[in-house]
Write a protein that holds these residues in place. Sequence first.
Motif, PDB file in Angstrom:
ATOM      1  N   PRO A 216       0.799  -1.234   0.000  1.00  0.00           N
ATOM      2  CA  PRO A 216       0.000   0.000   0.000  1.00  0.00           C
ATOM      3  C   PRO A 216       0.834   1.287   0.000  1.00  0.00           C
ATOM      4  O   PRO A 216       0.475   2.255  -0.675  1.00  0.00           O
ATOM      5  CB  PRO A 216      -0.831  -0.122   1.280  1.00  0.00           C
ATOM      6  N   GLU A 217       1.947   1.297   0.773  1.00  0.00           N
ATOM      7  CA  GLU A 217       2.777   2.503   0.820  1.00  0.00           C
ATOM      8  C   GLU A 217       3.346   2.835  -0.553  1.00  0.00           C
ATOM      9  O   GLU A 217       3.407   4.008  -0.949  1.00  0.00           O
ATOM     10  CB  GLU A 217       3.932   2.319   1.812  1.00  0.00           C
ATOM     11  N   ARG A 218       3.746   1.825  -1.267  1.00  0.00           N
ATOM     12  CA  ARG A 218       4.318   2.058  -2.597  1.00  0.00           C
ATOM     13  C   ARG A 218       3.222   2.373  -3.625  1.00  0.00           C
ATOM     14  O   ARG A 218       3.468   3.099  -4.583  1.00  0.00           O
ATOM     15  CB  ARG A 218       5.168   0.858  -3.028  1.00  0.00           C
ATOM     16  N   PHE A 291       2.513   9.621   7.444  1.00  0.00           N
ATOM     17  CA  PHE A 291       2.460  10.157   6.084  1.00  0.00           C
ATOM     18  C   PHE A 291       2.056   9.090   5.063  1.00  0.00           C
ATOM     19  O   PHE A 291       1.884   9.402   3.882  1.00  0.00           O
ATOM     20  CB  PHE A 291       3.808  10.766   5.699  1.00  0.00           C
ATOM     21  N   GLY A 292       1.953   7.847   5.498  1.00  0.00           N
ATOM     22  CA  GLY A 292       1.507   6.776   4.605  1.00  0.00           C
ATOM     23  C   GLY A 292       2.543   6.336   3.595  1.00  0.00           C
ATOM     24  O   GLY A 292       2.187   5.782   2.548  1.00  0.00           O
ATOM     25  N   VAL A 293       3.816   6.582   3.896  1.00  0.00           N
ATOM     26  CA  VAL A 293       4.875   6.262   2.938  1.00  0.00           C
ATOM     27  C   VAL A 293       5.781   5.163   3.501  1.00  0.00           C
ATOM     28  O   VAL A 293       5.672   4.789   4.669  1.00  0.00           O
ATOM     29  CB  VAL A 293       5.725   7.511   2.616  1.00  0.00           C
ATOM     30  N   LYS A 337      -3.093   0.401   5.859  1.00  0.00           N
ATOM     31  CA  LYS A 337      -4.004  -0.603   5.329  1.00  0.00           C
ATOM     32  C   LYS A 337      -4.068  -0.515   3.803  1.00  0.00           C
ATOM     33  O   LYS A 337      -3.613   0.458   3.202  1.00  0.00           O
ATOM     34  CB  LYS A 337      -5.405  -0.405   5.917  1.00  0.00           C
ATOM     35  N   SER A 338      -4.652  -1.527   3.218  1.00  0.00           N
ATOM     36  CA  SER A 338      -4.836  -1.523   1.766  1.00  0.00           C
ATOM     37  C   SER A 338      -5.622  -0.300   1.340  1.00  0.00           C
ATOM     38  O   SER A 338      -6.560   0.136   2.042  1.00  0.00           O
ATOM     39  CB  SER A 338      -5.574  -2.792   1.317  1.00  0.00           C
ATOM     40  N   LEU A 339      -5.252   0.290   0.213  1.00  0.00           N
ATOM     41  CA  LEU A 339      -5.942   1.484  -0.274  1.00  0.00           C
ATOM     42  C   LEU A 339      -7.337   1.123  -0.765  1.00  0.00           C
ATOM     43  O   LEU A 339      -7.526   0.124  -1.462  1.00  0.00           O
ATOM     44  CB  LEU A 339      -5.153   2.128  -1.408  1.00  0.00           C
ATOM     45  N   ASN A 340      -8.299   1.946  -0.414  1.00  0.00           N
ATOM     46  CA  ASN A 340      -9.673   1.743  -0.882  1.00  0.00           C
ATOM     47  C   ASN A 340      -9.929   2.676  -2.058  1.00  0.00           C
ATOM     48  O   ASN A 340     -10.028   3.893  -1.880  1.00  0.00           O
ATOM     49  CB  ASN A 340     -10.674   2.020   0.247  1.00  0.00           C
TER      50      ASN A 340
END
Length: 357
Positions: A216-218, A291-293, A337-340
């Motif tokens: 997910p981060e990538r 930051f989700g990275v 988490k997985s991107l929605n």
Amino acid sequence: MKAIGDKIKAARKSLKLKQSDLAKKLKMTSAQLCRIEGGKNTPSIKTLERIAKALGTTFAELMGDAAPQQAMPKDSSSDSSRQYGDKNNNQPDDERLVAIRETGDSPEDIATIRKQVTQYVSRYIELERDLGISSATTLPIRFSYSEDERGAEILARSLRTACDVGSAPFSDLPAILESKHVRIVMVNSSPNIKSRSFYDVERHLVAIAINKSLPPERQLYRIAYELGYICIFGSTGFSTVVEHSFTHKFVRRFASAFLMPEEAINEIMTQLALGPSNWTFEMLLRLKYRFGVSAEAFAHRLEKIGALSSALRKHFKEELRVYYEENNNREPPPAIKSLNTDSMLELLKLRTLPSVL
């Protein structure tokens, strides 16, 4: 449906309405209305009813002796593969999607991705057409900037402002982009293709394809990466961007600044009394999650803006290398988490359900 288009055009002109005026009333683009009047697009009955109302007439009067073409019964089993666009045009709709950047990927790989994007976007277009909603992207993609390090920062700041988030970390970037009609599509593709973006010139529609096998981060980073190319594409007159090392470097700088604004990082460092030399590995992991990275991308950004010393960056890089090797390139916890990417699509489906009242 040419006869109906002629009637709409005649009715509009009799009211001395410009095409743009009627399009505004209908909450659609002038290009969409132009294609309806020219007989290139077949509007749904709901759309024709809205047009009749906007013209101060009735559906029956507008249609006259031309009977509307009824939609084929909906087959849910084939919904995902339905084509969209001009029904009188024999050109396959996936060929309307222009690749935003020119790469060395095989035409077969790009065609496979384009087909998946077309199938996904078609669901949006059908639902939005029935609801009278424009499918055009509303996120600005034309800006003035220089293609250097400072220009990348300026472009990132401008696009964040357009997303209405200022310098705050993104809590749900896919949802923000979906609200601007930028379609995010998770696709099956070869491992060497991490992401690609496409543009439908007739609908002014932007779509970003992301390899669903990425962490997910990538995936989040690749969305930002493609946004950089999309802005170059829009700012150079919607011309296909030829990928080269200089452009790649600029877009990477943009993506980092877009996801990790310097202002937000500095604010956190002030709150925690953090200096370039007193970071810990645990602190790096905890804040990269904010930051989700990936930890790797976060450490690189910190060093770039002078928030992390080169010695600590080197130390963290070695720790991360060992972790990635031992854990099959999985991101160290905490991981997002997985991107929605389907939230808006699901809401549109709910919107088309019949009311219980």
